[in-house]
Structures are given as C-alpha cells and as structure tokens.
Design an enzyme around this catalytic site. Sequence first.
Site, short mmCIF file in Angstrom:
data_model
loop_
_atom_site.label_atom_id
_atom_site.label_comp_id
_atom_site.label_asym_id
_atom_site.label_seq_id
_atom_site.Cartn_x
_atom_site.Cartn_y
_atom_site.Cartn_z
N LYS A 15 0.86 -1.19 0.00
CA LYS A 15 0.00 0.00 0.00
C LYS A 15 0.89 1.23 0.00
O LYS A 15 2.05 1.16 0.41
CB LYS A 15 -0.88 0.00 1.25
CG LYS A 15 -2.08 0.90 1.16
CD LYS A 15 -3.25 0.24 0.45
CE LYS A 15 -4.38 1.22 0.21
NZ LYS A 15 -5.59 0.57 -0.34
N ASP A 20 -6.95 4.49 -4.61
CA ASP A 20 -7.62 4.36 -3.30
C ASP A 20 -8.24 5.73 -3.06
O ASP A 20 -8.45 6.49 -4.02
CB ASP A 20 -6.62 3.95 -2.20
CG ASP A 20 -7.31 3.58 -0.88
OD1 ASP A 20 -7.89 2.50 -0.80
OD2 ASP A 20 -7.28 4.39 0.07
P1 NDP Z 1 -13.00 7.96 -2.91
O1 NDP Z 1 -11.91 8.91 -2.72
O2 NDP Z 1 -13.56 7.75 -4.28
O3 NDP Z 1 -14.23 8.30 -1.95
C1 NDP Z 1 -14.06 8.35 -0.57
C2 NDP Z 1 -15.38 8.79 0.05
O4 NDP Z 1 -15.27 8.70 1.46
C3 NDP Z 1 -15.73 10.23 -0.26
O5 NDP Z 1 -17.11 10.39 -0.28
C4 NDP Z 1 -15.09 10.96 0.92
O6 NDP Z 1 -15.67 12.23 1.18
C5 NDP Z 1 -15.38 10.01 2.05
N1 NDP Z 1 -14.35 10.17 3.10
C6 NDP Z 1 -13.00 10.11 2.96
N2 NDP Z 1 -12.37 10.34 4.12
C7 NDP Z 1 -13.35 10.54 5.02
C8 NDP Z 1 -13.37 10.83 6.40
N3 NDP Z 1 -12.21 10.96 7.10
N4 NDP Z 1 -14.57 10.97 7.00
C9 NDP Z 1 -15.72 10.82 6.28
N5 NDP Z 1 -15.78 10.57 4.98
C10 NDP Z 1 -14.61 10.43 4.35
O7 NDP Z 1 -12.46 6.58 -2.30
P2 NDP Z 1 -12.97 5.11 -2.57
O8 NDP Z 1 -14.44 5.07 -2.74
O9 NDP Z 1 -12.10 4.51 -3.59
O10 NDP Z 1 -12.57 4.41 -1.19
C11 NDP Z 1 -13.45 4.38 -0.06
C12 NDP Z 1 -12.98 3.29 0.89
O11 NDP Z 1 -12.99 2.03 0.20
C13 NDP Z 1 -11.56 3.45 1.45
O12 NDP Z 1 -11.52 2.92 2.75
C14 NDP Z 1 -10.74 2.56 0.53
O13 NDP Z 1 -9.55 2.14 1.14
C15 NDP Z 1 -11.71 1.42 0.32
N6 NDP Z 1 -11.45 0.60 -0.87
C16 NDP Z 1 -11.45 1.15 -2.12
C17 NDP Z 1 -11.21 0.35 -3.23
C18 NDP Z 1 -11.29 0.89 -4.61
O14 NDP Z 1 -11.18 0.09 -5.55
N7 NDP Z 1 -11.50 2.17 -4.83
C19 NDP Z 1 -10.89 -1.07 -3.07
C20 NDP Z 1 -11.02 -1.57 -1.72
C21 NDP Z 1 -11.25 -0.74 -0.67
P3 NDP Z 1 -14.90 13.56 0.70
O15 NDP Z 1 -15.14 13.66 -0.76
O16 NDP Z 1 -15.55 14.62 1.50
O17 NDP Z 1 -13.45 13.37 1.06
#
Ligand code: NDP
Length: 446
Positions: A127, A167
Amino acid sequence: MSSAFVDSLLSPIVARNPAEPEFIQAVREVLESLEPVVQKRKEIAKLKIIERLVEPERQLIFRVPWVDDKGEIRVNRGFRVQFNSALGPYKGGLRLHPSVNLGIIKFLGFEQVFKNALTTTPIGGGKGGSDFDPKGKSDAEVMKFCQSFMSELFRHIGSETDVPAGDIGVGGREIGYLYGQHKRLTNSFTGVLTGKGLHYGGSLARTEATGYGLVYFTTRMLEDQKTDWKGKRVVISGSGNVAIYATEKIQELDGKVVALSDSNGYILDEEGIDLAAVKRIKEEERGRIKEYLSVRPRAVYTEGCSGIWTIPCDVALPCATQNELDGKSAAILVKNHCIAVAEGANMPCTPEAVTCFQSAGVSFGPAKAANAGGVATSALEMSQNSMRLSWTFDEVDAKLHGIMDSIYTQCRDASEAYGLAGNLVAGANIAGFLRVADAMIAQGVV
Ligand code: NDP
C-alpha cells in the site's frame, strides 16, 4: 477480546511500532482469529510465520516537492509499504488524503496481504500514498504532485515487482498522470499501475468492481438469511468510487439506497437516491454531497458524518474510511433491526462495533473479503496487460462475480472448519492467512 495468545504476540509488535494505532488494531483483529490455527498447525509457531508476517518486507518514505499555481514550493511525504510478496508482486492502492501517515499505510498494507490472498489471484500485498490533499487543487497542481511522487516511486515498482492502483483520492485522473510520468522515466509501456484508462491498457469493469463486488458478497450473506435485495432499505456512507457503484448494483437488484455521505455530511432521500445526480456532482464536478439538494429539494441534508447510522435500514454498507462506524452507531443499527452490515471501506467498523453486530446476530462481512472485488479486478487487468488482450465488460464482471462467490465460500468453510461457523471475520482471516503462510513455509526463511 484479549487472550494470552494474542497478548504474547502483540506486545513486541506494539513496542516496535509506537504511535501506529490503526496498524496495531488491524494486527490484533487478525491475531484474534488465529489461535485455533496455530494450535492445529505447529510449524506456524516454530517457523515464526506470524512474527515474519507482521514485519513489512520493505518500507519507503520519501520527500515529494512540487510547485503550486502561485509559484509556492510545497512539500509532502510519500509512502510505499511493500508488505508481503509470498503470493506474487506487491499489489495495493495509493491513498492521497491529509490523514495519511506510516501507521495508516501499514494497516492498509497488512489487510491487503490477506485480502489479495482471498482473491486466489497471484498477487502479494502492499500500500502507499501521501498526505497530499487533492481537494481544492487544480488539475495542474494534481499533475505536478503526481509527477513528483512518481519521480521517486518509479525506482521501486514494476509490473513484476509492485503494481500500485487507486484508493481514496486516487481515481482515473491521478492514475493517468502517474502512468505518464512512469512511462517517461522508464521509456516503457508496461502494466505497472492498474485502474488505467480504457484507451491505454485499463480493464472494463475496474471502476465498478469494488462496489459491485461488495454487493455480490452481501448477496450471499442475504441468501444465507433466505432473502435478497428486493425492497431492502440500504444506507451507504461515502459517495466516492465504492459507494457509487455499490448503489448502482443495488438499484439494479431492486434494493432502495436512501442515504449517502461525504466528509462534511449526509443526505437522506426517502424516494431513493438519484444516482445520475450523484455521479454528476461527485465524478464530473468534484462537488459536495450537499449539492444534491439542488436536484432533489425534498431530500434532507445533515451536517456531520456519524449520524448517518441513525437512519433505520435493513442493510448498512460503510464505504468511506477507517473507524467511521463505532460501537454506539452499531447499537443503533441493531436497535433499528438492521440484518446485514458489510464493509466497503477498509476497517470502517471499530472492534466494538464488530462485537456488537456479532453478538446481536447481525450478519457481518469484513472488509478484506467484502471489498476484495477491486483488487481482484486489478489482477484481471494485469492478466489482460500481460496477454495484450481485452476482455468485454460482461466477461470481467462474470469473473469478478465468480471470485466474490469463491471468497464467500472460503470464509464460510474456514469458519466452519475451525469451529467458528457464521463468523466471517474469523473465516476471512484464517483462509487468507493459510494461503500466505503455506507459500511462506514453502519459500524458506526469506
Ligand atoms: P473515494 O476517494 O472515491 O471516496 C471516498 C469517500 O469517502 C468520499 O465520499 C469521501 O468524502 C469520504 N471520506 C473520505 N475520508 C473521510 C473521512 N475521514 N470521514 C468521512 N468521509 C470520508 O475513495 P474510494 O471510494 O475509492 O474508497 C473508499 C474506501 O474504500 C476506502 O476505505 C478505501 O480504502 C476502500 N477501498 C477502495 C477500493 C477501490 O477500488 N477504490 C478497493 C477496496 C477498498 P470527501 O469527498 O468529502 O473526502
């Protein structure tokens, strides 16, 4: 939960890794499942497999200097933790978020090792990321950051060595800039990153994969309760990649997603989320979820994130970030008769929340199994790059569906084999651990 077995293994890890609470939390959760395995397989203790597994093979920390639009020099910190390569090249995403530090990257890398093992594709775990905040930055600034980040990272990665992906904060735009800089520095066009654009080596269905995979996994959880998505009321946190495509698949299966969030607050739309509007706001305009009200004035916006779990629902899918759903929120979900919770984000539920769900009999799908669809499809992207072929969307989606079914079966079977039937957390930890441990044993002390 604490035991002499967990405590004796954990205390030197805590001493060696001070100020890394998320890493310790992730290690503890895995150790809590492994006691029956270590009792049955004596060579695991003798060969110090656990002691070796918790120590990353390599950790890189580097300076990332870049110049912003005003001509000011900015300095961020870059990370890549190459955790374990027993099953294949290191594989895992890059996170760009101000909260990123070594402990967070290590927790994610550790989880990734077991998750990747569960996919049964030939990939190890790693990572990376940076404390750079893409929010509010221009395209030019994001490009300059990505180019500087890759100017150091390129020495350490490669299609046979380490293959990063996206991510939080890293989507198609960032992968494109990172890929372009890698190509320029190495003079080679290789599958060194996944999540690439379709016109330069990306895979169909990679964008959708984590969200769709989460829904395929949760479908199996619901089937075990003799039910399906039809008419189910669903609450999802986040509104990024995972949340959006989980919503899309649930709507296709006739479920009703009523709430989504971002780091500022959440929306509740009793009519069911208008996904086209969310995609426009989040994917095209990079706006805030609050702007949804301009499309659906009858929806309600609430400032702050944790309140989203007070919305009554049948299924809850935390898809934002680590430790976003605590014991108190879990108790409210239980009280509101939620029947299934599956983790789309990595470690979004605190240990107290997981215990609360399990003791109340709520079906619980842990991240390393439930959200493995993204990395599984990244492995399919690597296969297509190696063959210089592209599969159709339906071909990739069918393989993804098969992988998620197999992950569910592995978790269920492992939990039953070790006397923990119904505990998918233990099942995922045991099944993932055994695949990595067996490969480490075969490869000697390296
Ligand atoms: P994105 O950046 O596309 O979206 C993240 C979302 O979570 C946004 O809506 C963001 O809001 C919100 N968010 C981020 N940080 C916080 C916080 N501290 N408190 C509240 N909301 C928060 O990321 P992904 O959708 O790709 O990833 C989301 C999760 O899924 C992560 O944990 C990631 O590790 C996991 N994941 C993702 C994969 C992938 O293929 N994308 C694969 C496996 C796991 P804002 O826009 O306001 O920051």
